[in-house]
Scaffold this active site. Structure first.
Site, PDB file in Angstrom:
ATOM      1  N   PRO A   1     -21.354 -10.682  22.033  1.00  0.00           N
ATOM      2  CA  PRO A   1     -21.774 -10.548  20.638  1.00  0.00           C
ATOM      3  C   PRO A   1     -20.588 -10.408  19.683  1.00  0.00           C
ATOM      4  CG  PRO A   1     -22.892  -8.945  22.071  1.00  0.00           C
ATOM      5  CD  PRO A   1     -21.791  -9.552  22.859  1.00  0.00           C
TER       6      PRO A   1
ATOM      7  N   GLY B   1     -18.953 -14.851  16.525  1.00  0.00           N
ATOM      8  CA  GLY B   1     -19.176 -15.915  15.533  1.00  0.00           C
ATOM      9  C   GLY B   1     -19.926 -17.124  16.040  1.00  0.00           C
TER      10      GLY B   1
ATOM     11  N   SER C   1     -16.114  -8.834  42.218  1.00  0.00           N
ATOM     12  CA  SER C   1     -14.721  -8.937  41.749  1.00  0.00           C
ATOM     13  C   SER C   1     -13.927  -7.647  41.926  1.00  0.00           C
ATOM     14  CB  SER C   1     -14.691  -9.366  40.277  1.00  0.00           C
ATOM     15  OG  SER C   1     -15.335  -8.408  39.470  1.00  0.00           O
TER      16      SER C   1
ATOM     17  N   LYS D   1     -11.332 -10.793  31.010  1.00  0.00           N
ATOM     18  CA  LYS D   1     -10.694  -9.703  31.762  1.00  0.00           C
ATOM     19  C   LYS D   1      -9.226  -9.555  31.372  1.00  0.00           C
ATOM     20  CE  LYS D   1     -13.768 -10.136  35.776  1.00  0.00           C
ATOM     21  NZ  LYS D   1     -13.897 -10.529  37.188  1.00  0.00           N
TER      22      LYS D   1
END
Length: 795
Positions: free
Chosen positions: A379, A382, A700, A743
């Protein structure tokens, strides 16, 4: 022709006539000519005009005139019988005297007869050329000084007057006649003669010898007659009232029609003419023309007050408002499009290139089925505003449809017209509003569409978002196919996993990553600060923030992928400055770091936690969330026990499996790192991931867990300012993971200086602008030995 033709006037009332005396009865003939009347019963002392037409009746009257003017009168049982036999006549009748005979102009004869006394036929003495009979006279039994009989006669008189007043066919003078009759028996006979009852009922009265009982029977008939007359009068009055109302409405409608003609015609006629005039300039399909004409004809036959009129009219109005062939002209100036996109949004080079490519093909080919683009990203970066920039770049109109929480399939396809309050679907409504058949159409938050018992809107979107099908999109309310193939649909989503697979297959996914600190500084300087100054009335006030202050603000007061929180923090600074201006205090033209802390308070976030020397067993991992990248601590603790493994921190199944895999690998290679096998059996292991309220999952964190476990068992601390991400296998290999840009940018925001990644993820790092990863050192590894060598400090 009838030998009695009923007259419009009632039987004539004799004046001064009384009942026959005994000596008069003895002088009466016992054999007399006889005539039969149809539908009429003659009562004693009542004068009756009759029209003579039958041959036998004429001869009987002539014979009576020659003799003593007495004639026997009986009623025939069947009024339709023109030649009644003796068996077709009632045996009880009335002996009458011929009062007067008149020859009528039409050749018929009218005779006035007056009934005198009742008789019983003994036998017919002659049947040709006329009837003649021997008769026996009957006596009437009159009650003497009977109050009940007087009351009975009074009731008869009252009922008769009510009938006269209620019935429109009886003249009001008849009431005067009734009031002037004093003789009770004559009153009974006079009223009985004028009853509209059946002949058999009147004959029943005549055959009754007791005058009191005759009066009781008459009262019963009068009561029935009164009910019928009142009911007829009620029906007549009601019908007259309805007719008066209809005549009044007709008169008013005619007046209204005249007024409307003076004003230019009926309102619905003007509406229909207006619809037809608007339709002349439209270029639409044959099916649309046919449906429009059909509905116009239906509208012409309807009254404007009927409920269906507004339904048909609103449907026609929608047809005329839709942009059937109204296309805006695309601007194919590619350099101009690039300038607009660069001006409105900083970065996002991949998306900008995709839009320019689309325009290039459109410029060369002239026609291209619009692709269905889907911007996926955290979020606040744009995605939605980018759609408006695309519309500006190619000179198309812009329309946005928010799909968040939409749960009814009819919101997409529309309701059928038969339902009350039916409307077209949201897509048709938006096109009607925008007046263009090729806008840039933003389908916002497509991953948040609801799905319940009311329907599945995402399934309805399959037709809308399929370039092969949307040229004939069918809306239930419109009842026509509409071409959506020229519309440039752009969907936005935060997470691609929440989009239905069939729908995801129709979308061209373009991944958007979060902004780096450098990008945020540039966005704040170019867009956010000027916007907030304008919103707070500070356009003319000299107020600015240096790049260094902005960077400090971003690192210490925000922790996000987008710029919404940064926008709110800048708004707080502008509000403080606006208060200073309004209170005529001095405003600092160049905000400093100390000014930030004065207005915003102490920093909310700090990178010191990542730079401190952590004890053995703590490693820093990198995670991807729907709101961007994030830093993850993994702590491994050891204590005496029986070798059990405990996992806490609201971990998902995949993450738990990663911890088990890491422990298995470490047990298998314990000797290499100087760990005794007995140590695993004597020690309980606890792995915890802080921020336990936040659910965590994914593979991960595999290398981070193995690093934390190895650090805990060996006592070697993990290098400070180091973060890592990667999946582990039982053989110790490191596998690539996704979300690398988010990340890496999260590690840069957190002040991390070194990052360990799988060697196969090197290509993902190369896609990041080198300026945004400046100062970061990357360790690309293929197995766990390389990870532990790079991560663990020497003892």
């Amino acid at each position: 022709m009838n030998d009695l033709q009923e007259m419009e006037f009632m039987p004539i009332v004799p004046l001064g006539e009384e009942e026959l005396k005994e000596e008069e009865k003895g002088a009466l003939p016992e054999e007399v000519p006889l005539i039969a009347l149809r539908n009429t019963v003659l009562f004693p002392n009542v004068v009756l005009p009759i029209t003579i037409a039958r041959e036998k009746s004429v001869k009987a009257i002539q014979e009576a005139q020659k003799a003593n003017k007495w004639i026997a009168v009986v009623a025939q049982k069947d009024g339709s019988n023109d030649d009644p036999a003796p068996g077709d006549m009632y045996s009880t009748g009335t002996l009458a005297r011929i009062v007067k005979q008149i020859k009528m102009p039409d050749g018929n004869t009218t005779v006035f007869i007056m009934g005198r006394i009742r008789f019983q036929i003994e036998a017919f003495s002659q049947t040709e050329p006329y009837y003649k009979a021997r008769i026996r006279f009957l006596d009437d039994y009159f009650p003497k000084d009977d109050a009940e009989f007087d009351a009975l006669v009074s009731s008869i008189k009252d009922h008769s007057e009510q009938i006269i007043q209620t019935s429109p066919n009886i003249p009001s003078e008849a009431g005067i006649v009734l009031r002037n009759i004093e003789q009770h028996s004559f009153l009974v006979h006079f009223i009985a003669s004028n009853l509209s009852s059946k002949t058999a009922e009147k004959q029943n009265l005549l055959e009754e010898n007791d005058v009191k009982q005759r009066a009781e029977k008459l009262l019963s008939l009068l009561q029935s007659e009164l009910q019928i007359v009142e009911l007829k009068a009620e029906i007549t009055n009601k019908a007259r009232g309805e007719m008066d109302k209809q005549q009044r409405e007709y008169f008013l409608q005619q007046q209204l029609k005249s007024i409307r003609e003076e004003l230019g015609g009926e309102p619905n006629e003007r509406e229909i003419r207006d619809l037809q005039k608007r339709a002349e300039s439209l270029k639409w399909s044959e099916a649309a023309k046919e449906l429009f004409q059909k509905n116009i004809e239906k509208l012409e036959r309807m009254h404007p007050s009927t409920p269906d009129y507004s339904v048909v009219y609103n449907h026609l109005d929608l047809m005329l408002d839709l942009p059937w062939s109204n296309y805006t002209q695309d601007n194919y100036d590619l350099k101009r499009a690039e300038r607009i996109l660069d001006h409105d949004h900083f970065g996002m080079d991949k998306i900008k290139d995709r839009i320019v490519e689309y325009l290039a093909v459109l410029k060369l080919k002239g026609d291209l089925k619009s692709p269905i683009l889907c911007f996926v990203g955290p979020p606040g970066i744009g995605k939605t505003s980018l759609g408006r920039s695309i519309a500006n770049a190619i000179d198309r109109k812009y329309v946005r449809l928010s799909l968040g929480g939409l749960h009814d399939e009819s919101e997409i396809r529309g309701h059928r017209k038969t339902y009350i309050g039916a409307m077209p679907g949201r897509i048709i409504q938006q096109l009607r509003k925008i007046k263009s058949a090729n806008p840039v159409f933003i389908l916002d938050e497509i991953d948040k569409i609801g799905n319940d018992f009311r329907g599945d809107p995402s399934s309805a979107l399959l037709e809308v978002l399929d370039p092969e099908q949307n040229s004939s999109f069918y809306d239930n309310y419109l009842e026509l196919e509409f071409d959506l193939s020229k519309v440039l649909f752009i969907a936005t989503a935060n997470s691609i996993s929440d989009i239905q697979p069939a729908l995801r297959d129709r979308l061209e996914i373009i991944q958007l990553s979060g902004y780096s600190i450098e990008e945020k500084v540039e966005i704040a300087r170019r867009h956010l600060i000027p916007k907030q100054k304008e919103l707070h009335g500070l356009d003319k006030v000299k107020l600015s923030l240096s790049d260094k202050v902005l960077q400090y603000l971003i690192q210490n007061y925000t922790r996000e992928s987008g710029v919404r929180e940064l926008d709110r923090v800048l708004a707080a600074l502008m509000r403080h400055a606006a208060k200073q201006v309004a209170m005529e205090e001095s405003v600092e033209p160049q905000l400093s770091i100390s000014s930030l802390e004065k207005v915003l308070g102490k920093p909310k976030f700090s990178n010191e936690i990542y730079s401190k020397g952590h004890p053995a067993g703590v490693a820093v991992g990198l995670a991807w969330t729907s709101v961007g990248g994030d830093i993850l601590f993994i702590e491994a603790g050891l204590h005496k026990g029986k070798g059990s493994l405990t996992l806490t921190g609201n971990l998902g199944d995949v993450m738990k499996e990663s911890a088990t895999t890491a422990l298995s690998y470490l047990k298998a290679h314990a000797a290499k790192w100087g760990i005794r096998h007995e140590q695993f059996e004597e020690t309980n292991i606890h792995i915890h991931v802080p921020e336990g309220a936040v659910p965590k999952d994914g593979p991960s964190a595999g290398i981070t867990m193995l690093t934390a476990l190895t650090s805990a068992f060996t006592g070697r601390r993990v290098r400070p300012y180091l973060a890592m991400t990667g999946e582990i296998t039982l053989r110790g290999q490191v596998l690539p993971v996704g979300g690398i840009k988010e990340k890496v940018l999260a590690s840069k925001r957190a002040g991390v200086k070194e990052v360990i990644l799988c060697a196969l993820n090197e290509k993902d790092v190369e896609e990041i602008n080198p300026a945004y990863v400046k100062g970061l050192k990357f360790h690309y590894v293929t197995n766990m030995d390389e990870v532990l060598d790079a991560a663990l400090l020497k003892r």
